[in-house]
Design a protein around this motif. Structure first.
Motif, PDB file in Angstrom:
ATOM      1  N   ALA A 174       0.829  -1.209   0.000  1.00 23.41           N
ATOM      2  CA  ALA A 174       0.000   0.000   0.000  1.00 23.41           C
ATOM      3  C   ALA A 174       0.861   1.256   0.000  1.00 23.41           C
ATOM      4  CB  ALA A 174      -0.934  -0.006   1.208  1.00 23.41           C
ATOM      5  N   THR A 175       1.950   1.239   0.749  1.00 25.24           N
ATOM      6  CA  THR A 175       2.855   2.387   0.780  1.00 25.24           C
ATOM      7  C   THR A 175       3.497   2.609  -0.584  1.00 25.24           C
ATOM      8  OG1 THR A 175       3.314   2.011   3.134  1.00 25.24           O
ATOM      9  CG2 THR A 175       4.883   3.371   1.915  1.00 25.24           C
ATOM     10  N   LEU A 176       3.890   1.541  -1.256  1.00 30.09           N
ATOM     11  CA  LEU A 176       4.460   1.658  -2.601  1.00 30.09           C
ATOM     12  C   LEU A 176       3.453   2.263  -3.576  1.00 30.09           C
ATOM     13  CD1 LEU A 176       6.292  -1.791  -2.892  1.00 30.09           C
ATOM     14  CD2 LEU A 176       7.381   0.459  -2.799  1.00 30.09           C
ATOM     15  N   CYS A 177       2.208   1.838  -3.477  1.00 33.20           N
ATOM     16  CA  CYS A 177       1.171   2.369  -4.375  1.00 33.20           C
ATOM     17  C   CYS A 177       0.978   3.859  -4.149  1.00 33.20           C
ATOM     18  CB  CYS A 177      -0.139   1.622  -4.153  1.00 33.20           C
ATOM     19  SG  CYS A 177      -0.085  -0.129  -4.625  1.00 33.20           S
ATOM     20  N   PHE A 178       0.935   4.255  -2.884  1.00 38.35           N
ATOM     21  CA  PHE A 178       0.769   5.672  -2.562  1.00 38.35           C
ATOM     22  C   PHE A 178       1.962   6.481  -3.071  1.00 38.35           C
ATOM     23  CE2 PHE A 178       0.937   9.165   0.711  1.00 38.35           C
ATOM     24  CZ  PHE A 178      -0.200   9.821   0.286  1.00 38.35           C
ATOM     25  N   GLY A 179       3.149   5.970  -2.847  1.00 40.11           N
ATOM     26  CA  GLY A 179       4.357   6.675  -3.277  1.00 40.11           C
ATOM     27  C   GLY A 179       4.477   6.812  -4.778  1.00 40.11           C
ATOM     28  N   ALA A 180       3.850   5.912  -5.524  1.00 42.99           N
ATOM     29  CA  ALA A 180       3.948   5.961  -6.985  1.00 42.99           C
ATOM     30  C   ALA A 180       3.411   7.276  -7.526  1.00 42.99           C
ATOM     31  CB  ALA A 180       3.194   4.782  -7.598  1.00 42.99           C
ATOM     32  N   TYR A 181       2.381   7.820  -6.901  1.00 39.54           N
ATOM     33  CA  TYR A 181       1.795   9.074  -7.388  1.00 39.54           C
ATOM     34  C   TYR A 181       2.730  10.255  -7.142  1.00 39.54           C
ATOM     35  CZ  TYR A 181      -2.501   6.581  -8.286  1.00 39.54           C
ATOM     36  OH  TYR A 181      -3.426   5.701  -8.803  1.00 39.54           O
ATOM     37  N   TYR A 182       3.423  10.246  -6.026  1.00 39.89           N
ATOM     38  CA  TYR A 182       4.370  11.327  -5.758  1.00 39.89           C
ATOM     39  C   TYR A 182       5.573  11.226  -6.687  1.00 39.89           C
ATOM     40  CZ  TYR A 182       1.621  12.679  -1.779  1.00 39.89           C
ATOM     41  OH  TYR A 182       0.584  13.133  -0.999  1.00 39.89           O
ATOM     42  N   ALA A 183       6.037  10.009  -6.942  1.00 37.26           N
ATOM     43  CA  ALA A 183       7.152   9.835  -7.868  1.00 37.26           C
ATOM     44  C   ALA A 183       6.769  10.291  -9.265  1.00 37.26           C
ATOM     45  CB  ALA A 183       7.587   8.370  -7.884  1.00 37.26           C
ATOM     46  N   ALA A 184       5.565   9.945  -9.706  1.00 35.96           N
ATOM     47  CA  ALA A 184       5.117  10.358 -11.035  1.00 35.96           C
ATOM     48  C   ALA A 184       5.011  11.879 -11.118  1.00 35.96           C
ATOM     49  CB  ALA A 184       3.769   9.708 -11.358  1.00 35.96           C
ATOM     50  N   PHE A 185       4.539  12.508 -10.050  1.00 37.24           N
ATOM     51  CA  PHE A 185       4.425  13.966 -10.038  1.00 37.24           C
ATOM     52  C   PHE A 185       5.802  14.614 -10.137  1.00 37.24           C
ATOM     53  CE2 PHE A 185       4.329  18.035  -7.777  1.00 37.24           C
ATOM     54  CZ  PHE A 185       3.292  18.675  -8.419  1.00 37.24           C
ATOM     55  N   LEU A 186       6.754  14.132  -9.366  1.00 43.13           N
ATOM     56  CA  LEU A 186       8.091  14.719  -9.354  1.00 43.13           C
ATOM     57  C   LEU A 186       8.858  14.450 -10.649  1.00 43.13           C
ATOM     58  CD1 LEU A 186       9.056  13.894  -5.660  1.00 43.13           C
ATOM     59  CD2 LEU A 186       8.545  16.140  -6.617  1.00 43.13           C
ATOM     60  N   ARG A 187       8.486  13.387 -11.345  1.00 44.70           N
ATOM     61  CA  ARG A 187       9.135  13.078 -12.634  1.00 44.70           C
ATOM     62  C   ARG A 187       8.386  13.712 -13.812  1.00 44.70           C
ATOM     63  NH1 ARG A 187      10.925   6.917 -13.187  1.00 44.70           N
ATOM     64  NH2 ARG A 187      12.408   7.935 -14.610  1.00 44.70           N
ATOM     65  N   GLY A 188       7.372  14.518 -13.517  1.00 43.97           N
ATOM     66  CA  GLY A 188       6.632  15.187 -14.578  1.00 43.97           C
ATOM     67  C   GLY A 188       5.708  14.281 -15.349  1.00 43.97           C
ATOM     68  N   GLU A 189       5.276  13.180 -14.735  1.00 39.67           N
ATOM     69  CA  GLU A 189       4.461  12.194 -15.443  1.00 39.67           C
ATOM     70  C   GLU A 189       3.065  12.045 -14.856  1.00 39.67           C
ATOM     71  OE1 GLU A 189       6.759   8.651 -15.146  1.00 39.67           O
ATOM     72  OE2 GLU A 189       8.437   9.441 -16.334  1.00 39.67           O
ATOM     73  N   HIS A 190       2.737  12.840 -13.839  1.00 35.62           N
ATOM     74  CA  HIS A 190       1.426  12.684 -13.217  1.00 35.62           C
ATOM     75  C   HIS A 190       0.332  13.084 -14.196  1.00 35.62           C
ATOM     76  CE1 HIS A 190      -1.959  13.491 -10.442  1.00 35.62           C
ATOM     77  NE2 HIS A 190      -1.434  12.475  -9.792  1.00 35.62           N
ATOM     78  N   GLY A 191      -0.712  12.261 -14.253  1.00 35.34           N
ATOM     79  CA  GLY A 191      -1.817  12.530 -15.161  1.00 35.34           C
ATOM     80  C   GLY A 191      -1.610  11.989 -16.552  1.00 35.34           C
ATOM     81  N   GLN A 192      -0.482  11.323 -16.785  1.00 35.24           N
ATOM     82  CA  GLN A 192      -0.212  10.751 -18.105  1.00 35.24           C
ATOM     83  C   GLN A 192      -0.636   9.281 -18.110  1.00 35.24           C
ATOM     84  OE1 GLN A 192       3.886  11.396 -19.200  1.00 35.24           O
ATOM     85  NE2 GLN A 192       3.800  13.594 -18.821  1.00 35.24           N
ATOM     86  N   GLY A 193      -1.796   9.008 -18.656  1.00 31.15           N
ATOM     87  CA  GLY A 193      -2.284   7.637 -18.711  1.00 31.15           C
ATOM     88  C   GLY A 193      -2.838   7.181 -17.369  1.00 31.15           C
ATOM     89  N   ASP A 194      -3.152   5.906 -17.280  1.00 33.97           N
ATOM     90  CA  ASP A 194      -3.757   5.325 -16.087  1.00 33.97           C
ATOM     91  C   ASP A 194      -2.650   4.745 -15.212  1.00 33.97           C
ATOM     92  OD1 ASP A 194      -5.213   4.030 -14.162  1.00 33.97           O
ATOM     93  OD2 ASP A 194      -6.587   3.046 -15.563  1.00 33.97           O
ATOM     94  N   LEU A 195      -2.159   5.549 -14.264  1.00 33.64           N
ATOM     95  CA  LEU A 195      -1.062   5.096 -13.411  1.00 33.64           C
ATOM     96  C   LEU A 195      -1.476   3.902 -12.572  1.00 33.64           C
ATOM     97  CD1 LEU A 195       1.808   5.480 -12.371  1.00 33.64           C
ATOM     98  CD2 LEU A 195       0.926   7.135 -10.716  1.00 33.64           C
ATOM     99  N   ALA A 196      -2.719   3.880 -12.099  1.00 32.38           N
ATOM    100  CA  ALA A 196      -3.171   2.749 -11.291  1.00 32.38           C
ATOM    101  C   ALA A 196      -3.072   1.444 -12.065  1.00 32.38           C
ATOM    102  CB  ALA A 196      -4.610   2.976 -10.837  1.00 32.38           C
ATOM    103  N   ALA A 197      -3.438   1.461 -13.338  1.00 31.02           N
ATOM    104  CA  ALA A 197      -3.342   0.253 -14.163  1.00 31.02           C
ATOM    105  C   ALA A 197      -1.881  -0.151 -14.357  1.00 31.02           C
ATOM    106  CB  ALA A 197      -4.012   0.479 -15.510  1.00 31.02           C
ATOM    107  N   ARG A 198      -0.997   0.833 -14.518  1.00 28.10           N
ATOM    108  CA  ARG A 198       0.417   0.510 -14.712  1.00 28.10           C
ATOM    109  C   ARG A 198       1.045  -0.041 -13.426  1.00 28.10           C
ATOM    110  NH1 ARG A 198       0.570   5.701 -16.991  1.00 28.10           N
ATOM    111  NH2 ARG A 198       2.231   6.378 -15.569  1.00 28.10           N
ATOM    112  N   VAL A 199       0.675   0.541 -12.291  1.00 28.89           N
ATOM    113  CA  VAL A 199       1.179   0.029 -11.018  1.00 28.89           C
ATOM    114  C   VAL A 199       0.702  -1.401 -10.801  1.00 28.89           C
ATOM    115  CG1 VAL A 199       0.978   0.284  -8.508  1.00 28.89           C
ATOM    116  CG2 VAL A 199       1.447   2.286  -9.931  1.00 28.89           C
ATOM    117  N   THR A 200      -0.567  -1.641 -11.093  1.00 26.39           N
ATOM    118  CA  THR A 200      -1.103  -2.991 -10.956  1.00 26.39           C
ATOM    119  C   THR A 200      -0.383  -3.972 -11.872  1.00 26.39           C
ATOM    120  OG1 THR A 200      -3.292  -2.166 -10.323  1.00 26.39           O
ATOM    121  CG2 THR A 200      -3.175  -4.417 -11.164  1.00 26.39           C
ATOM    122  N   ALA A 201      -0.155  -3.568 -13.110  1.00 26.08           N
ATOM    123  CA  ALA A 201       0.537  -4.460 -14.059  1.00 26.08           C
ATOM    124  C   ALA A 201       1.927  -4.824 -13.553  1.00 26.08           C
ATOM    125  CB  ALA A 201       0.623  -3.783 -15.423  1.00 26.08           C
ATOM    126  N   ALA A 202       2.615  -3.871 -12.903  1.00 19.44           N
ATOM    127  CA  ALA A 202       3.958  -4.137 -12.404  1.00 19.44           C
ATOM    128  C   ALA A 202       3.946  -5.007 -11.150  1.00 19.44           C
ATOM    129  CB  ALA A 202       4.674  -2.812 -12.117  1.00 19.44           C
TER     130      ALA A 202
END
Length: 209
Positions: free
Chosen positions: A174-202
């Motif tokens: 759960a902590t990894l899932c939450f952190g994924a959104y902050y990492a995507a934001f800091l890498r300039g990728e937040h809002g690009q595609g369905d991050l939840a689906a990509r996290v699940t796939a990984a």
């Protein structure tokens, strides 16, 4: 399995302090102006005078409703928490296939699920930790922990159904899932595609039995 609550108790912003009846339209205008000023100025720099100007009211109008800037800010945050909860799909998690249920839980971890400015607000509140720790504590209690615990709750139910590994460390996932959104934001990728689906796939191959 019922979804966990994400919001504090339902109550109108700023309890009435007596006198003539409150005007809900003024309350909404003040709350909206406060939320915008939090994004633009941050809590410390935000002034009640500018909020009053933005809302088209006087400072006494604000003080008749809220005793302090902190009290007004807490109510403005709770307003958003309630509306985020109301925006969630109604389908119960226990009726979803396992992978779909996990993906939806991860999607709800996104701080920007309802408010696109939520990342900026979170940065502001983390910056206020030393000056006004009550703000971040309130966000953690009413926004962060309920969402992260929802992921843990869904994984626990899937463990009971035998659809994910019984030895799974739900807290860390759960902590990894939450952190994924902050990492995507800091890498300039937040809002690009369905991050939840990509996290699940990984993660899904490592989660399943």
């Amino acid at each position: 399995m019922a979804a966990m609550s994400v919001s504090p108790e339902e109550s109108p912003p700023g309890a009435a302090r007596g006198g003539r009846p409150r005007d809900p339209a003024l309350d909404d205008a003040i709350i909206t102006a406060t939320r915008r000023r939090l994004v633009l100025d941050g809590y410390t720099a935000m002034s009640l005078s500018e909020i009053a100007t933005d809302a088209g009211v006087s400072r006494p109008t604000i003080y008749r409703r809220w005793a302090s800037k902190l009290e007004l800010t807490i109510d403005a945050l709770d307003w958003g928490f309630r509306r985020q909860q109301a925006s969630y799909p109604a389908e119960p998690f226990d009726r979803m296939p396992a992978r779909e249920a996990f993906t939806e839980a991860v999607r709800r971890v996104d701080p920007c699920y309802f408010n696109p400015d939520a990342m900026v607000l979170m940065g502001n509140f983390m910056g206020e930790t030393l000056r006004t720790p009550e703000l971040l504590a309130h966000v953690k209690e009413h926004a962060v922990e309920p969402r992260v615990r929802l992921v843990e709750h869904v994984l626990g139910a899937l463990q009971e159904r035998g659809e994910v590994r019984p030895d799974l460390d739900r807290h860390t996932v759960a902590t990894l899932c939450f952190g994924a959104y902050y990492a995507a934001f800091l890498r300039g990728e937040h809002g690009q595609g369905d991050l939840a689906a990509r996290v699940t796939a990984a993660l899904w191959p490592a989660l399943t039995t």
